[in-house]
Design an enzyme around this catalytic site. Structure first.
Site, mmCIF file in Angstrom:
data_model
loop_
_atom_site.group_PDB
_atom_site.id
_atom_site.type_symbol
_atom_site.label_atom_id
_atom_site.label_comp_id
_atom_site.label_asym_id
_atom_site.label_seq_id
_atom_site.Cartn_x
_atom_site.Cartn_y
_atom_site.Cartn_z
ATOM 1 N N GLU A 47 -17.375 -28.226 10.618
ATOM 2 C CA GLU A 47 -17.454 -28.626 12.029
ATOM 3 C C GLU A 47 -16.385 -27.948 12.868
ATOM 4 O O GLU A 47 -16.618 -27.562 14.014
ATOM 5 C CB GLU A 47 -17.352 -30.143 12.150
ATOM 6 C CG GLU A 47 -18.535 -30.908 11.574
ATOM 7 C CD GLU A 47 -19.847 -30.601 12.276
ATOM 8 O OE1 GLU A 47 -19.829 -30.042 13.397
ATOM 9 O OE2 GLU A 47 -20.904 -30.896 11.695
ATOM 10 N N TYR A 130 -15.802 -35.587 18.781
ATOM 11 C CA TYR A 130 -17.000 -34.989 18.197
ATOM 12 C C TYR A 130 -16.867 -34.857 16.677
ATOM 13 O O TYR A 130 -17.753 -35.253 15.922
ATOM 14 C CB TYR A 130 -17.286 -33.616 18.803
ATOM 15 C CG TYR A 130 -18.232 -32.839 17.933
ATOM 16 C CD1 TYR A 130 -19.571 -33.193 17.860
ATOM 17 C CD2 TYR A 130 -17.778 -31.799 17.127
ATOM 18 C CE1 TYR A 130 -20.444 -32.529 17.015
ATOM 19 C CE2 TYR A 130 -18.635 -31.125 16.283
ATOM 20 C CZ TYR A 130 -19.973 -31.496 16.227
ATOM 21 O OH TYR A 130 -20.819 -30.847 15.379
ATOM 22 N N ASP A 148 -21.569 -32.664 20.862
ATOM 23 C CA ASP A 148 -21.055 -31.318 21.075
ATOM 24 C C ASP A 148 -21.814 -30.663 22.229
ATOM 25 O O ASP A 148 -22.586 -31.322 22.943
ATOM 26 C CB ASP A 148 -21.162 -30.491 19.786
ATOM 27 C CG ASP A 148 -22.609 -30.146 19.427
ATOM 28 O OD1 ASP A 148 -23.544 -30.722 20.023
ATOM 29 O OD2 ASP A 148 -22.803 -29.285 18.540
#
Length: 414
Positions: A47, A130, A148
């Site tokens: 991520e 996020y 996101d």
């Protein structure tokens, strides 16, 4: 409640939005390495790497990073220098530094274990809303949103949201809706499906609405106004700078120095140089004068730039001799950061070999107390003996040199 909200409410009540989205995701999702694991650490790495970076670019870096740092312990016990080197070329280096700080925190405060709860994840340096939402939902099945850029775009079009998506009000509005839409089962797949939809179908410039599983309940599509969303604030104009670099060369070695720990390209290595902004009153004329050869601007002016770039004065005499002769200006090449653009020019200054032989390669390292204590830290980190070094060109890939300087390295190795 207006008609659009009535439609959305009806969709939510019978859970068809989640059903449609998850069915599409199951059939159309890309096979990506981070989707084959439930390891929260690996999901964290993916991520962070995927922020502002394309999937195809991330995959080899992700696999290489996990081979070298397969878990929190290996990442936290490594030196920042090593982490930045493995990250080198991926850009946005502050992400790597923050992950390294986060690993220190996890080792010191949580025994090297990733928290299983969204709120606890937010306490880890380098993990924001996020990333915490992604880890909590994908790795631990927690029902929490992960918003996101792709999700902002999808939801803004779905709701035909007329306000800028970057505001706190917009974030709260989207988060409230996503919390309702998200199913109790497979919350991680739901979040990933929204991201995938934004990446593959609901794209920024040419959305493929005919292939979208949510088209018939998307307000932007039904109103034929998809192109109006997302609404964004006006961006500040990107600053353009001329970056004049000085390449000191001795045989097959070049001189590098480390950038400050704060700011652009923090803690990375560079060919020393100066930035000359458009606001500099000399900038326009300087660019014109740099086009042909440096002596046209006067060696004293060049020496002043050099002395600004390199704090140590040991090279001044030799550099002055070179500047008094004709030096070729190389470049320009352009490199773009998020808020700044460099026009990179460089000169190569050949210096004599030292009378005493020196060790070639990466600067020697010394052990020193780490700067991140998080109240209980007793761990040591590793730092270069100095913020400068001579390194053989064949070894330059062993240290974190920004991609911005790739053209200079290519020029030197031709």
């Amino acid at each position: 409640m207006d008609e659009s909200n009535d439609i959305i409410t009806d969709i939510v009540e019978d859970h068809s939005l989640a059903v449609l989205l998850l069915a599409w995701y199951k059939a159309e999702k890309r096979e990506l390495p981070w989707r084959k694991t439930g390891d929260p650490y690996a999901i964290w790495v993916s991520e962070v790497m995927l922020q502002q970076t394309q999937v195809k670019t991330v995959i080899p870096y992700y696999e290489r990073f996990l081979r070298r740092f397969p878990g929190v312990e290996q990442l936290g016990m490594a030196s920042l220098e090593e982490v930045l080197t493995v990250w080198s070329g991926l850009g946005y280096y502050s992400r790597a530094r923050r992950m390294w700080e986060g690993a220190h925190y996890l080792l010191d405060q949580r025994g090297g274990k990733m928290p299983m709860d969204y709120e606890a994840l937010l306490l880890v340096p380098g993990i924001g809303k996020y990333t915490a939402g992604a880890i909590a939902s994908i790795a631990f099945g927690q029902r929490v949103a992960a918003i996101d850029g792709n999700v902002l775009r999808v939801v803004s079009r779905f709701l035909a949201w007329s306000e800028p998506v970057e505001t706190a009000r917009s974030y709260r509005h989207f988060n409230d809706h996503l919390t309702v839409w998200q199913p109790a089962l497979q919350p991680g797949d739901f979040n990933q499906a929204l991201m995938e939809l934004g990446a593959m179908v609901c794209t920024p410039t040419k959305p493929d609405c005919e292939s979208c599983p949510l088209a018939q309940v998307c307000e932007g599509y039904l109103q034929d106004k998809v192109h109006l969303y997302p609404v964004k604030k006006l961006k500040a104009k990107r600053q353009v700078m001329t970056r004049l670099s000085f390449v000191l060369r001795r045989g097959d070695q070049v001189f590098l120095q480390r950038r400050p720990a704060q700011g652009l390209l923090a803690d990375l290595w560079e060919f020393p140089g100066v930035e000359l902004s458009q606001e500099d009153s000399r900038e326009d004329s300087l660019n014109d004068r740099l086009k042909n050869c440096l002596p046209s601007i006067g060696y004293e002016e060049c020496l002043g730039f050099f002395q600004k770039a390199v704090p140590e004065r040991e090279f001044d005499g030799q550099v002055r001799e070179q500047f008094e002769q004709s030096l070729k200006l190389h470049g320009p090449v352009w490199y773009t950061f998020s808020h700044r653009r460099w026009k990179i020019c460089w000169v190569i200054v050949d210096l004599p070999e030292p009378s005493e032989p020196e060790t070639k390669g990466v600067c020697p390292l010394r052990e020193s107390v780490g700067e991140y204590d998080y109240r209980l830290n007793s761990r040591k980190s590793y730092q270069p003996v100095d913020n400068r070094c001579w390194i053989a060109l064949q070894d330059i890939s062993k240290i974190p040199l920004p991609v911005a300087f790739k053209a200079i390295v290519e020029d030197l190795t031709r």
